[in-house]
Scaffold this motif. Sequence first.
Motif, mmCIF file in Angstrom:
data_model
loop_
_atom_site.group_PDB
_atom_site.id
_atom_site.type_symbol
_atom_site.label_atom_id
_atom_site.label_comp_id
_atom_site.label_asym_id
_atom_site.label_seq_id
_atom_site.Cartn_x
_atom_site.Cartn_y
_atom_site.Cartn_z
ATOM 1 N N GLU A 14 -24.126 35.643 55.518
ATOM 2 C CA GLU A 14 -24.265 35.901 56.945
ATOM 3 C C GLU A 14 -25.492 36.775 57.223
ATOM 4 O O GLU A 14 -25.857 37.631 56.431
ATOM 5 N N GLY A 15 -26.119 36.519 58.356
ATOM 6 C CA GLY A 15 -27.149 37.408 58.865
ATOM 7 C C GLY A 15 -28.500 37.337 58.184
ATOM 8 O O GLY A 15 -29.331 38.224 58.403
ATOM 9 N N VAL A 16 -28.749 36.323 57.361
ATOM 10 C CA VAL A 16 -30.068 36.231 56.720
ATOM 11 C C VAL A 16 -30.708 34.884 57.035
ATOM 12 O O VAL A 16 -30.029 33.877 57.238
ATOM 13 N N LEU A 18 -44.145 35.773 44.897
ATOM 14 C CA LEU A 18 -43.312 35.881 46.097
ATOM 15 C C LEU A 18 -41.871 36.217 45.708
ATOM 16 O O LEU A 18 -41.120 36.780 46.504
ATOM 17 N N LEU A 19 -41.494 35.876 44.464
ATOM 18 C CA LEU A 19 -40.139 36.138 43.980
ATOM 19 C C LEU A 19 -40.057 37.447 43.200
ATOM 20 O O LEU A 19 -39.139 37.633 42.396
ATOM 21 N N ARG A 20 -40.998 38.346 43.425
ATOM 22 C CA ARG A 20 -40.989 39.620 42.708
ATOM 23 C C ARG A 20 -39.644 40.326 42.874
ATOM 24 O O ARG A 20 -39.046 40.819 41.915
ATOM 25 N N GLY A 21 -39.155 40.399 44.106
ATOM 26 C CA GLY A 21 -37.870 41.056 44.363
ATOM 27 C C GLY A 21 -36.712 40.311 43.729
ATOM 28 O O GLY A 21 -35.725 40.926 43.293
ATOM 29 N N THR A 22 -36.806 38.982 43.674
ATOM 30 C CA THR A 22 -35.778 38.168 43.037
ATOM 31 C C THR A 22 -35.691 38.494 41.554
ATOM 32 O O THR A 22 -34.603 38.678 40.999
ATOM 33 N N VAL A 23 -36.852 38.550 40.911
ATOM 34 C CA VAL A 23 -36.911 38.898 39.492
ATOM 35 C C VAL A 23 -36.375 40.296 39.264
ATOM 36 O O VAL A 23 -35.549 40.540 38.368
ATOM 37 N N GLU A 24 -36.828 41.233 40.080
ATOM 38 C CA GLU A 24 -36.471 42.638 39.896
ATOM 39 C C GLU A 24 -34.963 42.855 39.934
ATOM 40 O O GLU A 24 -34.417 43.642 39.158
ATOM 41 N N ALA A 25 -34.284 42.129 40.838
ATOM 42 C CA ALA A 25 -32.835 42.293 40.964
ATOM 43 C C ALA A 25 -32.069 41.725 39.775
ATOM 44 O O ALA A 25 -30.962 42.182 39.474
ATOM 45 N N MET A 26 -32.631 40.725 39.098
ATOM 46 C CA MET A 26 -31.932 40.089 37.979
ATOM 47 C C MET A 26 -32.271 40.713 36.628
ATOM 48 O O MET A 26 -31.572 40.475 35.640
ATOM 49 N N GLY A 63 -34.758 40.931 49.793
ATOM 50 C CA GLY A 63 -34.277 41.847 50.808
ATOM 51 C C GLY A 63 -32.980 42.536 50.416
ATOM 52 O O GLY A 63 -32.428 42.326 49.336
ATOM 53 N N SER A 64 -32.480 43.370 51.326
ATOM 54 C CA SER A 64 -31.331 44.227 51.016
ATOM 55 C C SER A 64 -30.049 43.437 50.765
ATOM 56 O O SER A 64 -29.275 43.778 49.853
ATOM 57 N N ARG A 65 -29.794 42.401 51.563
ATOM 58 C CA ARG A 65 -28.561 41.633 51.359
ATOM 59 C C ARG A 65 -28.631 40.818 50.072
ATOM 60 O O ARG A 65 -27.616 40.619 49.407
ATOM 61 N N TYR A 66 -29.831 40.362 49.726
ATOM 62 C CA TYR A 66 -29.965 39.674 48.444
ATOM 63 C C TYR A 66 -29.636 40.635 47.296
ATOM 64 O O TYR A 66 -28.866 40.296 46.388
#
Length: 425
Positions: A382-384, A122-130, A392-395
């Motif tokens: 804000e906004g999440v 579920l944290l695939r995007g979290t990992v990818e950004a870091m 997501g995009s703001r993350y």
Amino acid sequence: MDLAYIWYESARLMMGPARLAADMTRHSLQNPTNPLAYSPYARSMAAGCEMFERVTRRYGKPAFGLSETIVDGVTVPVTERVVWERPFCRVITFDRGFLRQPAEPQPKLLLVAPMSGHYATLLRGTVEAMLPNHQVFITDWSDARMVPMTEGRFDLDTYVDYLKDLFRDLGPDLHLMAVCQPSVPVLAAVAVMEAQGSPNVPVSMTLMGGPIDTRRSPTAVNCLAQERGQAWFEKNTISLVPPIYPGAWRRVYPGFLQLSGFMSMNLDRHVDAHSDMFEHLVTGDGDSAEKHRDFYDEYLAVMDLTAEYYLQTVETVFVNHALPKGEMRHRGEPVDLSAIRRCAILAVEGENDDISGVGQTLAALDLTPNLPDARKAYHLQEGVGHYGVFNGSRYRSIIAPRIGAFIREMQALPAAGVPYLRQVG
């Protein structure tokens, strides 16, 4: 309730022939050699068959599927490797095939994934950004139904022990990110290590949408736990793993019950999403249909939690508020947050979070009076909502760079020295 899991599995198995028939019918109607395949009737029938098959299947554990990332403007390959393993958890690191060493040092970052129903993917995007700027590790928690009874129990104390061992084995100079539920055991583990004077205390921890003090801005989830209490959850949510799994007869909080809870919180949204999916399939909008598949393949893949861990968490975090009240204990010893003097804290919250309300994670900064202000930071996005805090995009554009800057700043600070007492009032 003990036999609910067995009844569920029996019903799922009985649906097997109907699911197989629906899948075969779909493939037949979509076969380009079938003259009916291009008719509106065939499209509608095929769409209905796919929807039936998808809503009745058990979704397996997804893969991270991260094959490359960009470091210093260069695309490099990424491979997964298991670096630490216990019966209820393993830790995966993502090795990057550098063509040349990065221009700046790459801090070690351990993502502590939620153990609350969904898999670590579920944290695939979290990992990818870091990945571009950190050596990333992530906890990959085991599905309790797959762990034999001979491996023993797994409760909140065991969870904290796992974390302490991890911090020791992956250190030194380790940074942490705890997403939602693990914020409490991560904070507790660091406090215990600080009280013991351990040299393996992490440099920093980022707590994201975590229920540190659920008395602040309580959400519907918090209120439900408070109203029902541990005894209600034990009676109505705990079941025995059926004998078809390695963890046979283990008491668990089943994934299918957790999923029903997730779905019921936003039922209208899920109904609309599946209705839209049907329309996309009928009209041949493949891109939109594939986005739906990708999201729900992840969302509907759930795992079981051990009963002792789940019930202890409900009681400690949501009913008794033991950590913020200074009453939480680990192996009989008090968890004293005032002992935290070295490990920096960044609290991240979402303005529209309906799981962990605004202020619940911020509480960590107020509960650590002996941690210097220079080692504390807060970010309200804000906004999440809850999911937007870590995906997501703001993350990607705001939160991840903020976390990266905090990690670099704390990495550069000299080690904490004499105890610091914050002036209050």
